[in-house]
Design a protein around this motif. Structure first.
Motif, PDB file in Angstrom:
ATOM      1  N   VAL A   1       0.784  -1.164   0.023  1.00  0.00           N
ATOM      2  CA  VAL A   1      -0.243   0.043  -0.087  1.00  0.00           C
ATOM      3  C   VAL A   1       0.812   1.272  -0.028  1.00  0.00           C
ATOM      4  CG1 VAL A   1      -1.441   1.195   1.406  1.00  0.00           C
ATOM      5  CG2 VAL A   1      -2.231  -1.128   0.957  1.00  0.00           C
ATOM      6  N   TYR A   2       1.908   1.426   0.928  1.00  0.00           N
ATOM      7  CA  TYR A   2       2.727   2.387   0.980  1.00  0.00           C
ATOM      8  C   TYR A   2       3.511   2.687  -0.412  1.00  0.00           C
ATOM      9  CZ  TYR A   2       7.145   4.853   2.207  1.00  0.00           C
ATOM     10  OH  TYR A   2       8.017   5.912   2.213  1.00  0.00           O
ATOM     11  N   ASN A   3       3.911   1.773  -1.087  1.00  0.00           N
ATOM     12  CA  ASN A   3       4.699   1.963  -2.597  1.00  0.00           C
ATOM     13  C   ASN A   3       3.662   2.237  -3.441  1.00  0.00           C
ATOM     14  OD1 ASN A   3       7.232   1.243  -1.681  1.00  0.00           O
ATOM     15  ND2 ASN A   3       6.847  -1.038  -1.832  1.00  0.00           N
ATOM     16  N   ARG A   4       2.375   1.709  -3.546  1.00  0.00           N
ATOM     17  CA  ARG A   4       1.526   2.113  -4.510  1.00  0.00           C
ATOM     18  C   ARG A   4       0.998   3.536  -4.291  1.00  0.00           C
ATOM     19  NH1 ARG A   4      -1.419  -1.781  -7.581  1.00  0.00           N
ATOM     20  NH2 ARG A   4      -3.013   0.071  -8.270  1.00  0.00           N
ATOM     21  N   LEU A   5       0.870   4.122  -3.165  1.00  0.00           N
ATOM     22  CA  LEU A   5       0.231   5.402  -2.940  1.00  0.00           C
ATOM     23  C   LEU A   5       1.397   6.488  -3.298  1.00  0.00           C
ATOM     24  CD1 LEU A   5      -1.492   4.953   0.554  1.00  0.00           C
ATOM     25  CD2 LEU A   5      -2.612   5.274  -1.781  1.00  0.00           C
ATOM     26  N   LYS A   6       2.552   6.041  -2.984  1.00  0.00           N
ATOM     27  CA  LYS A   6       3.784   6.956  -3.450  1.00  0.00           C
ATOM     28  C   LYS A   6       3.807   7.159  -4.843  1.00  0.00           C
ATOM     29  CE  LYS A   6       7.532   7.371  -1.293  1.00  0.00           C
ATOM     30  NZ  LYS A   6       7.933   8.537  -0.173  1.00  0.00           N
ATOM     31  N   VAL A   7       3.312   6.289  -5.685  1.00  0.00           N
ATOM     32  CA  VAL A   7       3.373   6.295  -7.049  1.00  0.00           C
ATOM     33  C   VAL A   7       1.938   6.740  -7.581  1.00  0.00           C
ATOM     34  CG1 VAL A   7       3.439   4.973  -9.145  1.00  0.00           C
ATOM     35  CG2 VAL A   7       4.822   4.516  -7.448  1.00  0.00           C
ATOM     36  N   ASP A   8       0.944   6.479  -7.022  1.00  0.00           N
ATOM     37  CA  ASP A   8      -0.219   6.900  -7.528  1.00  0.00           C
ATOM     38  C   ASP A   8      -0.933   8.150  -6.961  1.00  0.00           C
ATOM     39  OD1 ASP A   8      -0.315   4.532  -8.972  1.00  0.00           O
ATOM     40  OD2 ASP A   8      -1.371   3.320  -7.934  1.00  0.00           O
TER      41      ASP A   8
ATOM     42  N   SER B   1      -9.830  10.592  -3.211  1.00  0.00           N
ATOM     43  CA  SER B   1     -10.122   9.993  -4.759  1.00  0.00           C
ATOM     44  C   SER B   1      -8.900   9.397  -5.105  1.00  0.00           C
ATOM     45  CB  SER B   1     -10.618  11.192  -5.385  1.00  0.00           C
ATOM     46  OG  SER B   1     -11.051  10.560  -6.736  1.00  0.00           O
ATOM     47  N   GLU B   2      -7.743  10.110  -5.132  1.00  0.00           N
ATOM     48  CA  GLU B   2      -6.498   9.489  -5.702  1.00  0.00           C
ATOM     49  C   GLU B   2      -6.145   8.108  -4.912  1.00  0.00           C
ATOM     50  OE1 GLU B   2      -4.345  13.534  -6.845  1.00  0.00           O
ATOM     51  OE2 GLU B   2      -3.249  12.302  -5.302  1.00  0.00           O
ATOM     52  N   VAL B   3      -6.565   7.995  -3.513  1.00  0.00           N
ATOM     53  CA  VAL B   3      -5.957   6.627  -2.812  1.00  0.00           C
ATOM     54  C   VAL B   3      -7.071   5.784  -3.135  1.00  0.00           C
ATOM     55  CG1 VAL B   3      -6.366   5.992  -0.407  1.00  0.00           C
ATOM     56  CG2 VAL B   3      -5.139   8.063  -0.790  1.00  0.00           C
ATOM     57  N   HIS B   4      -8.464   5.905  -3.358  1.00  0.00           N
ATOM     58  CA  HIS B   4      -9.558   4.997  -3.589  1.00  0.00           C
ATOM     59  C   HIS B   4      -8.920   4.664  -5.128  1.00  0.00           C
ATOM     60  CE1 HIS B   4     -13.367   3.782  -5.897  1.00  0.00           C
ATOM     61  NE2 HIS B   4     -13.727   3.435  -4.298  1.00  0.00           N
ATOM     62  N   SER B   5      -8.783   5.323  -6.174  1.00  0.00           N
ATOM     63  CA  SER B   5      -8.526   4.809  -7.374  1.00  0.00           C
ATOM     64  C   SER B   5      -7.306   4.085  -7.406  1.00  0.00           C
ATOM     65  CB  SER B   5      -8.226   6.020  -8.312  1.00  0.00           C
ATOM     66  OG  SER B   5      -9.287   6.642  -8.634  1.00  0.00           O
ATOM     67  N   SER B   6      -6.218   4.187  -6.496  1.00  0.00           N
ATOM     68  CA  SER B   6      -5.179   3.449  -6.416  1.00  0.00           C
ATOM     69  C   SER B   6      -5.160   1.949  -5.851  1.00  0.00           C
ATOM     70  CB  SER B   6      -4.020   4.105  -5.636  1.00  0.00           C
ATOM     71  OG  SER B   6      -2.863   3.273  -5.353  1.00  0.00           O
TER      72      SER B   6
END
Length: 132
Positions: A12-19, A81-86
């Protein structure tokens, strides 16, 4: 058996940093004392046994916190919204110890912080994870 929340937190940490470009890589397990706003904080994780006769598994609830000091709730809602989409419906690789089934959005709450300046979004996801 390793703790599945550790694998889930890392992915989750790695995805959020990118997305999540609105936070410019400001995703923290524990934010620094002089943190710049806005940012995302990794929050609470609850692991519930979800085993059956033929499979060892868990249901994991992970909470993410969005913090914004922009006027109003617009920035916090954009980041949420970005978190949700990620994450919602994402395919996650939890490594060799865990088999990932799904992750889904459960709720988002928007709060005015008592400081009168900060908007706080609390976002909860549910993940189903099986042991390999």
């Amino acid at each position: 058996m390793a703790d599945p929340s550790l694998a889930l937190q890392g992915v989750v940490y790695n995805r959020l940093k990118v997305d999540c470009p609105s936070v410019a890589n400001r995703v923290y397990d524990r934010p620094p004392q002089d943190v710049a706003f806005p940012y995302i904080g990794l929050g609470e994780v609850q692991i519930v046994d979800d085993s059956a006769d033929c499979i060892d598994g868990v249901e994991a609830f992970i909470t993410l916190h969005v913090w914004s000091r922009a006027v109003g709730q617009v920035e916090a809602k954009r980041i949420a919204s970005e978190v949700h989409s990620s994450l919602h419906g994402a395919e996650l690789d939890l490594g060799p110890a865990w088999y990932f089934h799904l992750i889904e959005h459960r709720s988002t709450n928007y709060l005015a912080d008592p400081d009168g300046v900060t908007t706080h979004a609390v976002i909860t996801f549910r993940a189903l994870i099986g042991a390999r």
